[in-house]
Structures are given as C-alpha cells and as structure tokens.
Scaffold this motif. Structure first.
Motif, mmCIF file in Angstrom:
data_model
loop_
_atom_site.group_PDB
_atom_site.id
_atom_site.type_symbol
_atom_site.label_atom_id
_atom_site.label_comp_id
_atom_site.label_asym_id
_atom_site.label_seq_id
_atom_site.Cartn_x
_atom_site.Cartn_y
_atom_site.Cartn_z
ATOM 1 N N ARG A 140 2.589 2.666 0.183
ATOM 2 C CA ARG A 140 1.417 2.993 -0.620
ATOM 3 C C ARG A 140 1.450 4.485 -0.932
ATOM 4 N N ARG B 96 -0.579 7.577 -2.639
ATOM 5 C CA ARG B 96 -1.866 8.016 -3.164
ATOM 6 C C ARG B 96 -1.668 9.332 -3.908
ATOM 7 N N THR C 151 -6.660 8.708 -6.274
ATOM 8 C CA THR C 151 -7.589 8.944 -5.168
ATOM 9 C C THR C 151 -8.432 10.199 -5.370
ATOM 10 N N HIS D 222 1.676 3.912 -13.453
ATOM 11 C CA HIS D 222 2.272 2.651 -13.025
ATOM 12 C C HIS D 222 3.640 2.471 -13.700
ATOM 13 N N TRP E 158 4.576 4.159 4.557
ATOM 14 C CA TRP E 158 5.464 3.013 4.323
ATOM 15 C C TRP E 158 5.663 2.209 5.586
ATOM 16 N N SER F 186 7.196 -2.187 2.310
ATOM 17 C CA SER F 186 6.043 -1.899 1.463
ATOM 18 C C SER F 186 5.633 -0.442 1.666
ATOM 19 N N VAL G 132 5.826 -1.094 -3.862
ATOM 20 C CA VAL G 132 5.118 0.187 -3.804
ATOM 21 C C VAL G 132 3.825 0.088 -4.607
ATOM 22 N N THR G 133 2.718 0.368 -3.961
ATOM 23 C CA THR G 133 1.445 0.379 -4.680
ATOM 24 C C THR G 133 0.997 1.824 -4.876
ATOM 25 N N GLU H 239 -2.311 4.363 -5.617
ATOM 26 C CA GLU H 239 -3.768 4.529 -5.622
ATOM 27 C C GLU H 239 -4.121 5.923 -6.112
ATOM 28 N N ILE I 268 2.244 9.473 1.057
ATOM 29 C CA ILE I 268 2.844 8.136 1.074
ATOM 30 C C ILE I 268 2.842 7.616 2.509
#
Ligand SMILES: [Zn+2]
Length: 160
Positions: free
Chosen positions: A91, A93, A68, A46, A83, A89, A63-64, A66, A81
């Motif tokens: 995400r 992984r 996985t 993070h 988007w 936004s 941007v999140t 995860e 990724i």
C-alpha cells in the motif's frame, strides 16, 4: 514501512508535457477546479503506478494507492509504503494535492515522484537493511526516481 521526506528541489526537474490529454482541450486549456482535482489526481496516479510497476517488473505485486491528508502522514513526509512479502501486496500512501503549497500540476508531479520513490523501495525490499543503510537507501531511491522520471519525460517529448 518506508517514508518519503518532503523536499522542494524536485519541482524544477520536469515539464508538464506528460499531462497533455488529461481531459483538457488544446484549443481552450482549462485549469481543473478544486472539486475536479482529486478525481483527476487519482486517475493520473493510478495510470502512472501501473506504468511504473510494469517498467520495474513489479506487476506481480498487488499495489494499492491511497491519496492521503497531511494529518495522516508522519510529520515532514509526503508518502510511505507498507508491504507484505508473502501476500505480495503493498500500500502506497501519497500526500493529497490540496495539502501542497504549490499549484495542482506541480503537486501532481511530486505525487508521481513519491509513487515511483516508494515503488523503488519495493524493488529493494529483498536487500538487507540497517539503520545506516536506510539513509543511503533514501538518497539512492530519490536519485533513481529522478533519473527515471527525467528519462521518461525526455522520451515522451521525443515521440511525435
Ligand atoms: Zn523513501
């Protein structure tokens, strides 16, 4: 969506100096237990995500990240990724450390490489893309990620 394929030539690129201070005592270094590793990985990645977002001027994106299990990623990949341009936004992984067949800190290095690799796809998202250019983009993104990490690790070492 863009995925990052597994490659095993990366592990020799970086040292582990960047991990100094992640809750380890210099007097008695202790390897994190398997139950401590997911939290450590999440915190570390993070922070690195925020750092790289800033360096790449992608901080206007939400941007999140995860972490996985392998079963939830496409076979042979270690991350991807998705988007949404309008929402700004994305995400990312990344494969979890326990699914790597290397020690935890080596896995963590590769996980950071994946985060940076996927962010670089986001940087290039506005460019036109074809099936042919995708292959070239993968190579370019890998080389840029490796170069950035190498520079960053050099500058970390040079700082007292
Ligand atoms: Zn990729």
């Amino acid at each position: 969506m863009s995925g990052r394929w597994f490659r095993n030539s990366f592990f020799s690129i970086l040292g582990v100096t960047v991990f100094a201070g992640v809750g380890r005592s210099p007097a008695a270094p202790r390897y994190p237990t398997p139950s401590e590793q997911p939290v450590l990985a999440q915190d570390y990645l993070h922070n690195r995500l925020k750092l790289w977002q800033g360096i790449l001027h992608l901080d206007t994106w939400n941007v999140t990240l995860e972490v996985t299990p392998r079963a939830e990623l496409r076979t042979g990949t270690v991350g991807n990724i998705r988007w949404d341009d309008e929402q700004k936004s994305a995400r990312i992984r990344v494969l979890q450390a326990s699914d790597y067949e290397v020690p935890f800190y080596s896995a963590l290095e590769d996980m950071e490489f994946t985060v940076l690799h996927e962010l670089l796809h986001l940087e290039l998202a506005a460019l036109p893309r074809t099936d042919e250019s995708r292959v070239e983009e993968e190579h370019a993104v890998d080389r840029m990620a490796a170069a950035l990490l190498q520079l960053q690790s050099t500058s970390t070492r040079a700082t007292p």
